[in-house]
Design a protein around this motif. Structure first.
Motif, mmCIF file in Angstrom:
data_model
loop_
_atom_site.group_PDB
_atom_site.id
_atom_site.type_symbol
_atom_site.label_atom_id
_atom_site.label_comp_id
_atom_site.label_asym_id
_atom_site.label_seq_id
_atom_site.Cartn_x
_atom_site.Cartn_y
_atom_site.Cartn_z
ATOM 1 N N GLU A 139 0.494 -1.178 0.412
ATOM 2 C CA GLU A 139 -0.585 0.151 0.208
ATOM 3 C C GLU A 139 0.715 1.155 -0.147
ATOM 4 O O GLU A 139 0.962 2.220 -0.377
ATOM 5 C CB GLU A 139 -0.966 -0.243 1.449
ATOM 6 N N ILE A 188 2.431 1.446 -2.992
ATOM 7 C CA ILE A 188 2.126 2.314 -4.349
ATOM 8 C C ILE A 188 1.794 3.611 -4.428
ATOM 9 O O ILE A 188 1.867 4.315 -4.844
ATOM 10 C CB ILE A 188 0.472 1.757 -4.329
ATOM 11 N N GLY A 217 1.167 6.476 -7.548
ATOM 12 C CA GLY A 217 -0.785 5.962 -7.257
ATOM 13 C C GLY A 217 -0.219 4.408 -8.174
ATOM 14 O O GLY A 217 -1.473 3.878 -8.364
ATOM 15 N N GLU A 277 -7.480 -3.261 -4.487
ATOM 16 C CA GLU A 277 -7.514 -2.213 -3.583
ATOM 17 C C GLU A 277 -7.631 -0.681 -4.397
ATOM 18 O O GLU A 277 -8.358 0.331 -3.859
ATOM 19 C CB GLU A 277 -7.161 -2.578 -2.248
ATOM 20 N N ALA A 278 -6.140 -0.595 -4.791
ATOM 21 C CA ALA A 278 -6.254 0.160 -5.421
ATOM 22 C C ALA A 278 -6.442 0.894 -7.003
ATOM 23 O O ALA A 278 -6.264 1.612 -7.486
ATOM 24 C CB ALA A 278 -4.764 1.379 -5.401
ATOM 25 N N GLY A 279 -6.794 -0.378 -7.508
ATOM 26 C CA GLY A 279 -6.625 0.010 -8.739
ATOM 27 C C GLY A 279 -6.393 -0.651 -9.728
ATOM 28 O O GLY A 279 -6.524 -0.584 -11.333
#
Lengths: 520, 321, 331
Positions: free
Chosen positions: B203, B206, B211, B235-237
């Motif tokens: 996470e 990212i 991103g 979850e971050a797409g």
């Protein structure tokens, strides 16, 4: 009221430079002055009593002298040389030692280890145990004490612990010794032993500042008295120039009320129904079975020497200790008192003797301490609102004159007398039918003393039953309707009405062991 | 103590019985470390299967991470007179005296999965282990090949700081990508070999890398961390396996599920089959006196999406991972 | 409760702000927040989300510590309850799954409370038993594997969002509110502070200290169970070996940073949660910084030391401590 410097001539013992000279000491806590331009001169070989009510500034003065608390203003001279210790350790290095009521030594270490802690005789880095013991033995012998220095300190009486603490201080070349209420927990003989030590130190030229509440002791050993009141110097004089009544006036700033005077005329037997009646109540190895009637509007006092079973009796009555025989009846019905909570349900309240360890919650505010029992009685789910708490606290602070009148102040910062008042308030807030007071006037000053005795009478007149444990026979005589005398963990005598006077109580206490009247 | 002696005696008699009953070719005692991880459990399962395949009577003693238990187990194997002893040592030192006892009893000892202190080299027949530097290298070489000369920024999820496996897999990967200047590690942090930490660290990677747009590939020292990292990417797409390449080590079943779903690209197997080669070495030694090399290196097989991951998953899922 | 915040919470708030500012320095996009699939997304959200388990633990731990106790078993309870939740997730409905896991947490707390309040075992020893045994129990439940599940309902508790906020954050906030209501809305808070401050005096004042002790450990167990569920839901599986590992220490640290003394008495629930956020803000900052992982623990130790020193009355308290520390470094 303003005391001027001319009241303070140079110490008579030497005529020139005093040993310890305190000039213009001031200290304020959060704007509240605890000390205001206080002077004090301690001479060589002088025993100097420092007196005052609780909150008068005695402990602040001691703490500023030893540097535990930084003073705001003032000058400190030892043998004419300015000193400014910043901690108790630095004060000790300079030559000022302090021994507190609660001896702060290591109870689990041996006497010898305590005497030489941090400065043990060593060889090649190893402690020379035998050498240390020999020196400990010799050091204590100077004070007429011959004990096994290898035994842990805690195996000896408080008096001996005090003497060990004093011996340690003196051996570290202290020239000024501050004794902060050393006699509060000693019995008469122990006090005499301590006095002998003090006189010996005096002969060596050591100056002793002696803080106590016992006026008898002041007149027994002291050369000079300094009295503080409300943070200011109320007066200072050689002992011969200050008769007792003048001293009390100085301390209180007023004439002593009639509280400790003679027993007032009370209608004998003007009592209501029994609030509680204990029959054959007792616990094996704790207190022998006893009968105890506690009628409304009556004060029943328990008298006896320390360890005679007084505190044990009241702990059974309050359920702090479980009885293993006997019955309790309240309002005619059989009841059970197996825990403090059950006792409270019956309308009992209990101010224990050990104020610090069993009474106050030092970190909590005066307000929280006052509402604690009432809140416990209501249970956690019916909290007193902040407004209700404030009202209750304010009411009792006013009623009992708790000072400073700040309900949000942590109770640990209050003087002993005011803590005691707050504890009384805690129980009065529960509107008890029976209030148990264990040594309610111990370790508190004359003024608070009188107020608490007055309060006991008033509560009694309002129809409350009181059960009071006290060593102060003079006081018992003024308020008790019935006195029960204990000896060796058993109730041995019961005095009522006109039978109650000091000689009669003493006679009952001293039935077998003679000479117990020393403290009276 | 008495109770233990009785237990030992009954274990002994039971063992003798079972040898006679099965008429097995060999009896091998295996002192297993414990069952601290899924891989360890799978190793135990596979060892049993490999033994059965070869008609070997395998006795497994679970040491519950204690060397003291392993030494006791080896002594008991010696007392039972087994043909060979397998040892997965919990620590590297302190084996000299018990291995000498085995040698005096002429029982060959084979180390599985982990090596011991070099001073004891003559005390065992061979060691069957994986080379964790090599594992990292296989992963690195795969990435160099897959990146195909295009610039590729890699983020690395390390194992526990100071663990030798983590150090080796890091070194091996760096060796693997050493020749390719287009592939470089831009961020490296420890994920403690766990899913939760792998996810948390990914996470933050990212976030720190715009991103995830500037990340080309993730390398994780084990599959568990990668499973966590895959969740973080989703979850971050991001699309793991497509937007960001993944390569990790161990080949546990769950990574094959991810590969089947197209969310993971490659894994390097740390095989749970250490016992198979060990059995072969012992049998050859017993039958023909063939002395095996001191180190038998297990294969570090590379699996990709092309290797029918679902089938591998099915074959692995009941091994106890 | 809240009234005390400005007075004694200054140093914690200052510490949190300083750490967040430091994070912004090492990672300029730290405060960037965007909406991603109806869910807020950014490093600041990560701090809240990743801090949620320790924040949950600290809600129970602060009460236990205020009672002069300590609960070393919360990490193991997380593992147990996560294992239960993950094992049941695909075969039972969510209420059953949650009910079982939370009940297990309460049972663990009851066990701890029983040992401490009834048998009189020292809290550090009493909870050490479950700390060691609990992880074993969790491993028994998972049979040593990572038990994965597919239940989207349970997964929602870890990875979902409510009004844009990650579910763990919402759960932690709800639990914070619930704890505040239960503890400060009733007289329990006073009773806990009194008992922690002076157990003998409180018992003599009629407080049911034994019952409150058991209740407080049960609350700690419940909070740990919730944290365990969140941790399992987060990785879609229960990792009995690693779930909640050493988190009891983080929770204790959070409570201490929050100004509650290990000797019991006065406590602040909100500041304990702030303490948990301070720890997580630091962790996230380290991850964002790109420093080599070998330095993680050193950085952590230095920051924690600075925060605790800032609270030390001897250093002048409050932010002064931090200021002193930094200015000395420069000099």
């Amino acid at each position: 009221m303003q005391t001027l410097d001319p009241l303070l001539p140079p110490s008579p013992a030497t005529g020139h430079v005093p040993l310890l000279q305190v000039t213009g000491f001031s200290k304020a806590f959060a704007g509240f002055p605890a000390l205001d331009r206080v002077n004090l001169n301690l001479g060589h070989g002088e025993i100097h009593a420092l007196l005052g009510e609780n909150g008068a500034g005695k402990s602040t003065l001691i703490k500023t002298i030893t540097g535990v608390v930084a003073r705001d203003a003032g000058q400190l001279r030892l043998d004419g040389v300015d000193i400014a210790p910043r901690s108790a350790g630095e004060a000790l290095t300079a030559g000022i030692a302090t021994v507190y009521q609660e001896v702060n030594l290591a109870p689990n270490l041996s006497v010898a280890q305590n005497l030489f802690l941090g400065r043990q005789p060593t060889r090649f880095g190893l402690v020379r145990e035998r050498e240390m013991r020999r020196r400990a033995q010799a050091l204590l012998a100077e004070f007429g004490l011959s004990i096994d220095v290898g035994a842990p300190l805690e195996s000896y009486s408080v008096a001996i612990q005090h003497i060990v603490a004093i011996a340690r201080a003196v051996d570290q070349s202290a020239r000024v010794l501050i004794l902060d209420e050393p006699t509060a927990s000693l019995d008469a003989q122990e006090v005499e032993v301590l006095f002998a030590v003090m006189r010996q130190l005096k002969a060596r030229g050591i100056g002793i500042l002696f803080v106590t509440h016992f006026l008898d002791q002041v007149y027994a050993v002291c050369d000079r008295i300094t009295v503080l009141r409300n943070g200011r110097l109320a007066g200072s004089a050689p002992i011969a120039e200050l008769p007792r009544i003048e001293l009390v006036k100085l301390m209180l700033g007023r004439e002593l009320s009639e509280a400790t005077a003679a027993r007032p005329a009370r209608a004998p037997g003007a009592s209501g129904a029994p609030v509680a009646a204990f029959t054959g109540y007792g616990k094996t190895g704790y207190v022998a079975p006893f009968d105890l009637d506690l009628p409304a509007g009556h004060v029943v006092a328990l008298a006896g020497l320390l360890g005679s079973g007084r505190t044990e009796t009241v702990r059974l009555v309050f359920g702090a200790e479980k009885a293993d025989c006997g019955t309790v009846r309240t309002a005619g019905a059989v009841a059970a008192v197996g825990s403090p909570r059950e006792a409270m349900r019956l309308g009992f309240g209990y101010c224990p003797e050990e104020r610090k360890t069993e009474g106050i919650v030092a970190d909590l505010s005066v307000r929280e301490n006052i509402v604690l029992a009432l809140q416990a009685q209501r249970g956690p789910l019916r909290p007193l609102s902040r407004r209700e708490q404030d009202e209750i606290a304010a009411r009792f602070i006013r009623l009992l004159d708790i000072r400073p009148p700040d309900p949000s102040r942590p109770i640990g910062l209050l003087s002993g007398g005011n803590q005691q008042k707050a504890l009384l308030a805690r129980w009065l807030a529960t509107k008890p039918r029976l209030l148990i007071l264990d040594e309610p006037t111990r370790g508190i000053d004359v003024g608070a003393h009188a107020e608490i005795i007055k309060l006991i009478r008033e509560l009694c007149d309002e129809g409350m039953a009181l059960l009071v444990v006290s060593s102060e026979l003079d006081e018992i005589v003024t308020y008790a309707d019935e006195v029960i005398v204990l000896r060796d963990r058993a109730h041995v005598a019961r005095l009522t009405g006109s039978q109650i006077d000091v000689p009669a109580i003493l006679a009952a206490i001293a039935d077998t062991p003679p000479g117990a009247a020393a403290t009276a | 103590m008495n109770f233990k002696a009785v237990l030992l005696a009954s274990a002994l008699s039971g063992a003798l019985f079972s040898v006679g009953a099965n008429a097995a070719e060999l009896t091998v005692g295996f002192s297993q470390i414990g069952s601290e991880s899924g891989w360890r459990a799978a190793e135990t399962t596979v060892s049993k299967a490999e033994a059965k395949k070869r008609n070997v009577n395998l006795k497994i003693a679970d040491a519950q991470q204690k060397q003291e238990n392993q030494i006791k187990a080896i002594r008991s194997f010696i007392a039972q007179g087994v043909d060979a002893i397998f040892l997965a040592p919990v620590v590297a030192t302190g084996w000299d005296s018990v291995l000498k006892e085995a040698k005096e009893a002429s029982i060959p000892v084979v180390l599985l999965d982990r090596d011991i202190d070099p001073s004891g080299k003559e005390l065992y027949l061979t060691a069957v282990t994986s080379d964790s530097v090599h594992e990292g290298k296989v992963a690195g070489e795969w990435l160099v090949k897959t990146a195909a000369g295009k610039p590729c920024n890699v983020v690395e999820l390390q194992g526990t700081v100071g663990a030798s496996v983590a150090t080796n897999r890091k070194k091996g990967f760096e060796d693997g990508i050493a020749g390719a200047s287009n592939v470089k590690i831009v961020r490296s942090q420890t994920g403690d070999f766990t899913r939760a930490k792998g996810k948390e660290v990914m996470e933050s990677f990212i976030k720190a890398e715009g991103g995830g747009k500037t990340i080309c590939a993730v390398y994780a020292h084990n599959d568990d961390m990668m499973v966590g990292a895959i969740q973080a990417m989703k979850e971050a797409g991001l699309k793991p396996g497509t937007d960001i390449l993944t390569v990790s080590i161990d080949a546990v079943p769950d990574i094959f599920k991810a590969m089947a779903a197209g969310e993971a690209n490659a894994t390097v197997e740390l095989t749970p089959n250490m016992a198979g080669p060990a059995f072969d070495a012992v049998m050859a030694f017993k039958a023909k006196g063939t002395v095996p090399p001191k180190w038998i290196q297990t294969e570090s097989k590379l699996y990709t999406q092309a290797d029918n991951p679902m089938a591998v998953y099915e074959s692995k899922k009941d091994l106890g991972y | 409760m809240a009234l005390r915040l400005p007075r004694i919470g200054t140093s914690q708030i200052v510490a949190l702000v300083l750490i967040l500012a430091a994070n912004w320095l090492v990672s300029p996009q730290f405060f960037d927040i965007r909406l991603q699939d109806g869910r807020l997304f950014g490093s600041l959200i990560d701090v809240l989300n990743r801090g949620a388990p320790v924040a949950l633990l600290s809600l129970g731990m602060v009460l236990v510590i205020a009672m002069r106790g300590i609960d070393l078993s919360v990490g193991a309870i997380m593992a147990i309850c996560g294992a239960i939740a993950a094992s049941l997730a695909d075969s039972h409905s969510l209420p059953v799954v949650l009910g079982a896991a939370l009940a297990a947490g309460l049972a663990c707390g009851l066990w701890n409370g029983f040992l401490v309040a009834v048998l009189g075992i020292q809290p550090i020893v009493a909870t050490l038993i479950l700390m060691v045994a609990g992880r074993g129990i969790a491993q028994l439940i998972t049979e040593g594997r990572i038990v994965t599940f597919n239940s989207p309902e349970l997964a929602f508790l870890g990875g979902g969002s409510v009004l844009g906020l990650p579910t763990p954050v919402v759960l932690a906030l709800s639990m914070l509110a619930l704890t505040l209501i239960i503890v400060r809305g009733t007289a329990l808070g006073l009773m806990i502070e009194a008992t922690g401050g002076n157990p003998r005096a409180s018992a003599l004042a009629g407080i049911g200290t034994r019952l409150i002790t058991v209740a407080v450990y049960m609350w700690s167990g419940l909070c740990a169970a919730l944290a365990g569920i969140v941790a399992a839901a987060d990785i879609l599986g229960a990792d009995a070996n690693n779930a909640g590992l050493w988190l009891e220490l983080d929770a204790i640290l959070a409570v201490v940073i929050g100004g509650t003394s290990l000797f019991g008495g006065r406590f602040s629930i909100i500041l304990a949660v702030v303490g948990a956020l301070i720890i997580q803000a630091m962790n996230t900052g380290i991850l964002l910084s790109g420093l080599p992982p070998e330095t993680n623990l050193v950085v952590k130790a230095v920051v924690v030391l600075a925060v605790l020193l800032a609270q030390s009355p001897k250093l002048g308290g409050h932010a002064a401590g931090l200021g002193v520390l930094f200015s000395r470094k420069k000099a």
